[in-house]
Design a protein around this motif. Structure first.
Motif, short mmCIF file in Angstrom:
data_model
loop_
_atom_site.label_atom_id
_atom_site.label_comp_id
_atom_site.label_asym_id
_atom_site.label_seq_id
_atom_site.Cartn_x
_atom_site.Cartn_y
_atom_site.Cartn_z
N GLY A 162 0.89 -1.07 -0.03
CA GLY A 162 0.02 0.07 0.05
C GLY A 162 0.63 1.24 -0.08
N ILE A 163 2.10 1.06 0.20
CA ILE A 163 3.03 2.22 0.28
C ILE A 163 3.44 2.86 -1.23
CG2 ILE A 163 5.26 3.07 0.91
CD1 ILE A 163 5.20 1.18 3.27
N ASP A 164 3.43 1.72 -2.05
CA ASP A 164 3.90 1.81 -3.60
C ASP A 164 2.97 2.61 -4.11
OD1 ASP A 164 6.24 0.27 -3.56
OD2 ASP A 164 4.92 -1.34 -3.19
N GLY A 165 3.52 3.75 -4.81
CA GLY A 165 2.59 4.73 -5.63
C GLY A 165 1.14 5.32 -4.57
N SER A 166 1.82 5.41 -3.19
CA SER A 166 0.62 5.84 -2.32
C SER A 166 -0.52 4.99 -2.58
CB SER A 166 0.63 7.30 -2.27
OG SER A 166 1.78 8.13 -1.96
N LEU A 167 -0.49 3.87 -2.87
CA LEU A 167 -1.75 3.22 -2.93
C LEU A 167 -2.65 3.21 -1.81
CD1 LEU A 167 -3.43 1.06 -4.39
CD2 LEU A 167 -2.15 -0.87 -3.55
N ILE A 193 -5.68 4.24 -6.78
CA ILE A 193 -5.52 2.84 -7.40
C ILE A 193 -4.95 2.69 -8.69
CG2 ILE A 193 -7.53 3.12 -8.99
CD1 ILE A 193 -6.95 0.13 -6.65
N GLY A 194 -4.37 3.80 -9.21
CA GLY A 194 -3.58 3.80 -10.44
C GLY A 194 -2.47 2.55 -10.54
N PRO A 195 -1.68 2.40 -9.39
CA PRO A 195 -0.78 1.00 -9.75
C PRO A 195 -1.34 -0.14 -9.77
CG PRO A 195 -0.22 2.57 -7.59
CD PRO A 195 -1.53 3.24 -8.18
N VAL A 196 -2.44 -0.47 -9.29
CA VAL A 196 -2.94 -1.55 -9.59
C VAL A 196 -3.57 -1.77 -10.97
CG1 VAL A 196 -5.07 -3.09 -8.67
CG2 VAL A 196 -3.64 -1.98 -7.06
N GLU A 197 -4.39 -0.63 -11.36
CA GLU A 197 -4.88 -0.58 -12.74
C GLU A 197 -3.70 -0.82 -13.63
OE1 GLU A 197 -8.88 2.21 -12.31
OE2 GLU A 197 -6.83 3.09 -12.40
N PRO A 215 -1.93 -8.61 -9.95
CA PRO A 215 -1.36 -7.55 -8.46
C PRO A 215 -1.71 -8.39 -7.16
CG PRO A 215 -2.85 -6.29 -9.87
CD PRO A 215 -3.11 -8.02 -10.23
N VAL A 216 -0.40 -8.48 -6.58
CA VAL A 216 -0.57 -8.99 -5.22
C VAL A 216 -0.10 -7.89 -4.19
CG1 VAL A 216 0.32 -10.96 -3.64
CG2 VAL A 216 0.31 -11.19 -5.95
N VAL A 217 -1.09 -7.78 -3.26
CA VAL A 217 -1.20 -6.37 -2.51
C VAL A 217 -0.96 -6.59 -1.00
CG1 VAL A 217 -1.92 -4.19 -1.78
CG2 VAL A 217 -2.49 -5.27 -4.11
N SER A 218 0.06 -6.36 -0.30
CA SER A 218 0.17 -6.16 0.86
C SER A 218 -0.38 -4.98 1.87
CB SER A 218 1.66 -6.63 1.32
OG SER A 218 2.45 -5.50 1.04
N ALA A 242 -12.68 0.87 -5.38
CA ALA A 242 -11.90 1.86 -6.12
C ALA A 242 -11.87 1.14 -7.81
CB ALA A 242 -10.71 1.97 -5.80
N LEU A 243 -11.81 -0.38 -7.85
CA LEU A 243 -11.65 -0.81 -9.08
C LEU A 243 -13.10 -1.02 -9.81
CD1 LEU A 243 -9.02 -3.48 -8.26
CD2 LEU A 243 -8.60 -1.54 -9.90
N ASN A 244 -14.19 -0.75 -8.85
CA ASN A 244 -15.74 -1.24 -9.34
C ASN A 244 -15.40 -2.78 -9.67
OD1 ASN A 244 -18.24 -0.62 -9.70
ND2 ASN A 244 -17.84 -0.13 -12.00
N ALA A 245 -15.09 -3.72 -8.79
CA ALA A 245 -14.78 -4.98 -9.16
C ALA A 245 -16.10 -5.64 -9.38
CB ALA A 245 -14.09 -5.59 -8.16
N LYS A 246 -16.36 -6.72 -9.99
CA LYS A 246 -17.56 -7.67 -10.12
C LYS A 246 -17.60 -8.21 -9.05
CE LYS A 246 -20.03 -10.52 -13.49
NZ LYS A 246 -21.02 -9.56 -14.16
#
Length: 287
Positions: free
Chosen positions: A127-132, A153-157, A166-169, A194-198
């Protein structure tokens, strides 16, 4: 697969799965992973295989993981005692450093490695990467336990667009550079929203929401947001299930179509949920 399973039966299974594969092709599914499914080595390998299979069928999978037991183990090895208040770990500066090391290092890279070895293309981030995950202090008495203020959410997108899993800690930070330990269920709900996931799939250590918490046969397969409130008031949803259902409702309110609470200890429960009529666990959705 069972050696007594004929080629015809194998083909029939694939044909039956086809409508579901079509339904989820190109869709985003967020999986929150933790508990015994993470600790048990055989289960971990099966979950990673299932995720790779989803990815190969065109599902855009995002894996969000916790790691509380592993943090406790590392603290014990370093001679530091774990302390909890209302189920949340009291996290001083040394403890958050340990959490960052275990979550963003050991666990995250282990899961990435499992996925890659099984034929996937995974990339680990925190969650630190790209201020996720931007966070603030949740409660002063808990120290560096974070409340999520914003998800960038940009880094995940970007990773999804490039074809990665993407594997997010769930470590967050604030604008001053302080690091926070974030509840993985909450982080998964915010990321899925944030991803509007299904789908958001919450893997837990119980079958789902039960009318009788001691009887798995009393599983409630389907709950609306309104019904969840009624189940709170009647005491059916209680204890540790309250924050999990809260996260489900949070995700629905943020735009996730449906959220599943399922038993991650059941082999291939993810595939049963997405690729069969019966599904698995409890589905939470809008009214």
């Amino acid at each position: 697969m069972d050696k007594h399973f004929s080629n015809m039966q194998r083909a029939e299974v694939l044909v039956q799965a086809l409508p579901y594969i079509k339904r989820y092709n190109g869709e985003i599914v967020v999986i929150k992973y933790g508990g015994n499914a993470m600790i048990n080595q055989n289960l971990k390998e099966q979950v990673m295989e299932d995720i790779v299979l989803l990815w190969l069928t065109g599902v855009k999978v995002v894996l969000v993981h916790g790691g509380g037991p592993e943090i406790s183990d590392m603290m014990q090895k370093l001679g530091k005692k774990s302390e909890f208040v209302d189920g949340l770990r009291v996290t001083d500066k040394e403890t958050v450093d340990i959490a960052q090391m275990v979550l963003a290092g050991k666990i995250n890279k282990s899961l990435v490695n499992y996925l890659n070895v099984n034929g996937g293309r995974a990339m680990g981030i925190s969650g630190i990467d790209g201020s996720l995950i931007e966070a603030s202090v949740k409660n002063q008495k808990l120290g560096f336990v974070g409340k999520i203020e914003k998800v960038n959410i940009g880094p995940v997108e970007d990773l999804l667009e490039k074809g990665y899993i993407p594997v997010v800690s769930t470590i967050g930070c604030d604008k001053e550079g302080n690091v926070y330990n974030i509840n993985a269920d909450t982080a998964a709900a915010f990321i899925a929203g944030a991803l509007n996931a299904k789908r958001l799939i919450m893997m837990t250590d119980i079958a789902g929401v039960l009318k009788d918490k001691d009887d798995p046969s009393t599983l409630i397969p389907d709950i609306t947001v309104s019904q969840a409130k009624e189940l709170y008031e009647s005491g059916v949803i209680s204890g540790g299930m309250i924050p999990k259902v809260d996260c489900c409702v949070e995700a629905i309110n943020k735009g996730v179509k449906k959220v599943i609470i399922m038993d991650g200890r059941v082999p291939h429960s993810i595939l049963m949920e997405l690729f069969t009529d019966e599904g698995a666990g409890t589905m939470v959705h809008g009214d």
